[in-house]
Design an enzyme around this catalytic site. Structure first.
Site: not given
Ligand code: CA2
Length: 145
Positions: A78, A101, A108, A24, A99, A75, A11-12, A19
């Protein structure tokens, strides 16, 4: 016969490059897809690249990978930190799972430090920016060779 890898995005991530470039980077998801396609062709992998904001769609894609893919680069965004459903789907997949990220989740907020997906992942790449996808594809090629 060429091996097939599914590159799946949660998601996103469709907002990548629009943004939060300080976290990112400035590449869009289309840029990442193009880089992954170029590298896959170079190293002899067939690649399918998908993004979904829906947990169920990601589970469906992982289930589809059971018969259509040899490896998964994921990836989970969330859902990494929340989704037992994605973990269970991955546990039903036999091939390598990498995986990715983009950010260093360990640097974070504490809720990002745990990933359910890592319980199944054969490797985890975090904090290498979008280059992490390319590192994961190279690792997949090694594991499938
Ligand atoms: O660092 C990563 O790749 C993450 O998987 C990205 C997720 C985050 O929830 C994970 O903790 C770490 C967030 C993806 C959302 O990406 C955006 C990109 C640009 C603008 C807004 C969101």
């Amino acid at each position: 016969m060429p091996k097939t890898v599914f590159v799946l995005n949660g998601p996103n991530l469709n907002l990548l490059g629009q943004r939060q470039p300080e976290i990112y980077g400035s590449e869009t998801l289309a840029d990442v897809q193009a880089s992954c396609a170029a590298l896959s062709a170079e190293i002899g992998l067939e690649m399918r690249f998908e993004q979904s904001n829906s947990e169920g769609t990601l589970v469906d894609l992982i289930q589809e990978a059971r018969t259509a893919a040899d490896a998964i680069v994921l990836n989970p965004a969330a859902y990494s930190h929340t989704s037992v459903a994605i973990l269970d789907a991955l546990k039903a997949f036999d091939g390598p799972v990498l995986e990715v990220h983009i950010s260093n989740i360990h640097q974070r907020e504490s809720f990002r430090h745990h990933s359910y997906v890592s319980l199944r992942a054969d490797g985890v790449i975090a904090g290498c920016g979008t280059q992490g996808y390319l590192l994961a594809l190279r690792r997949v090629a090694t594991l499938l060779a």
